[in-house]
Design a protein around this motif. Sequence first.
Motif, mmCIF file in Angstrom:
data_model
loop_
_atom_site.group_PDB
_atom_site.id
_atom_site.type_symbol
_atom_site.label_atom_id
_atom_site.label_comp_id
_atom_site.label_asym_id
_atom_site.label_seq_id
_atom_site.Cartn_x
_atom_site.Cartn_y
_atom_site.Cartn_z
ATOM 1 N N LEU A 40 -0.432 3.675 4.956
ATOM 2 C CA LEU A 40 -0.016 3.138 2.640
ATOM 3 C C LEU A 40 1.027 2.787 2.762
ATOM 4 O O LEU A 40 2.520 3.064 2.868
ATOM 5 C CB LEU A 40 0.085 4.141 2.252
ATOM 6 C CG LEU A 40 -0.432 4.613 0.337
ATOM 7 C CD1 LEU A 40 -1.371 5.586 0.500
ATOM 8 C CD2 LEU A 40 0.726 5.076 0.361
ATOM 9 N N LEU A 41 1.497 1.270 2.173
ATOM 10 C CA LEU A 41 2.569 1.063 1.426
ATOM 11 C C LEU A 41 3.195 1.606 0.747
ATOM 12 O O LEU A 41 2.273 1.799 -0.802
ATOM 13 C CB LEU A 41 2.021 -0.489 1.792
ATOM 14 C CG LEU A 41 1.914 -0.917 2.644
ATOM 15 C CD1 LEU A 41 0.932 -2.049 2.622
ATOM 16 C CD2 LEU A 41 2.442 -1.025 4.073
ATOM 17 N N GLY A 42 4.213 1.679 0.307
ATOM 18 C CA GLY A 42 4.586 2.139 -1.249
ATOM 19 C C GLY A 42 5.655 1.044 -1.541
ATOM 20 O O GLY A 42 6.904 0.082 -0.888
ATOM 21 N N ALA A 43 5.417 0.193 -2.665
ATOM 22 C CA ALA A 43 6.431 -0.588 -3.288
ATOM 23 C C ALA A 43 6.990 -0.677 -4.105
ATOM 24 O O ALA A 43 7.192 -1.085 -5.240
ATOM 25 C CB ALA A 43 5.149 -2.626 -3.940
ATOM 26 N N ALA A 44 8.493 0.244 -3.597
ATOM 27 C CA ALA A 44 9.678 0.109 -3.810
ATOM 28 C C ALA A 44 10.674 -0.887 -4.881
ATOM 29 O O ALA A 44 11.499 -0.072 -4.999
ATOM 30 C CB ALA A 44 10.374 1.244 -3.407
ATOM 31 N N ASP A 45 10.528 -1.828 -3.932
ATOM 32 C CA ASP A 45 11.546 -3.363 -4.488
ATOM 33 C C ASP A 45 10.829 -3.503 -6.155
ATOM 34 O O ASP A 45 10.063 -4.688 -6.245
ATOM 35 C CB ASP A 45 11.165 -4.513 -3.514
ATOM 36 C CG ASP A 45 12.575 -5.086 -4.111
ATOM 37 O OD1 ASP A 45 13.223 -5.453 -5.026
ATOM 38 O OD2 ASP A 45 12.110 -6.686 -3.657
#
Length: 388
Positions: free
Chosen positions: A213-218
């Motif tokens: 699972l990917l987290g787009a924290a940018d």
Amino acid sequence: MKEHLLVALALLGVLIIGGLSLVVPRLRRRPEPPLPETEVDTRVEEDLAGPPVEAPEAELTTGVEVEAPPIEVPEPTAGRLVRLRSRLSRSQNAFGKGLLGLLSRDRLDEDTWEEIEDSLITADVGIDSTREIVDRLRERTRVLGTRDVDELRTLLAAELVDALDPGLDRSLRTAPKAGVPAVVLVVGVNGAGKTTTCGKIARVLVADGRTVLLGAADTFRAAAADQLETWGGRVGAETVRGPEAADPASVAFDAVKRGIDVGVDTVLIDTAGRLQNKVGLMDELGKVKRVVEKHGPIDETLLVLDATTGQNGLEQARVFTEAVNVTGVVLTKLDGTAKGGIVIAVQRKLGIPVKLVGLGEGKDDLAPFDPAQFVDALLGTEPLGRDA
């Protein structure tokens, strides 16, 4: 005259009798009550519309259905570095062929050894590492008394592998523990291809059998979340994102929570890499780390470095190593560059193992780093037909 009068009277009598025959029946009819307004309207509409026409059955539509793109199967990572040898061979001019050409001279005098040093420094090996490699190579050459090109190439390969410290742990800690997914934090300077590399890392993990699972924290780059979501969608990985300029720590927290809820193996979090304010960057990454660790410890923090930046990239890397506990380096853009020696410099100056190397712009051009295979590819010491 009398005859004409009689004819006129007869015609008049006929007209009167005809008129009475028309009026009397109407007087005998009862008037019909007036129709309700709605019924009048209905009849009028029916008259205007003509005979009834049977309407076709209506089709139920819920909007335009867009076919989801097929899920891709990433190339296996085992032996990937070997299969990408042609990419590494582009670096041979300075790092490989040049050195081997110097070592193959009939006489290895001081000038030749100085040229060997210059070649290694030009390839971004670093001054200290270059001196150690050359000193040890000179000593072994003197003791063994060898002048054979193949033997010298073997000695050089051994020294370069030793400089890369093959004993370092280069494995990726991506397995879940006690029902909690492993958390991998990806950090690096914006412009180094960090988000793209993050997507490629996801493919590496999926190829190795992990669910991701990917987290787009940018959240400071408008296109970063879209870009990451596209990469994730190709391998069937969900992406957790927030609104533009949202709190990165909040997005990272939500990503890990979602990863726990759906039971994935690994949560991969992309972070911002602004260097305009060193203190602000360190505070921001520190906050992300603290918030994520409310769910559990961070298993890996991977630093993405652009190989083409050379020694300048090492100075940028120091900022990140001060902000977070970096556990591994992802070195990108090694293809087509004469700076292959940067791998040695990175490990020596940062004390952190290079775990992955990027060898091109293809989706599966990110490979687990193996020192022996890397040196063999640079120097062309053997066919490299094996997988490691």
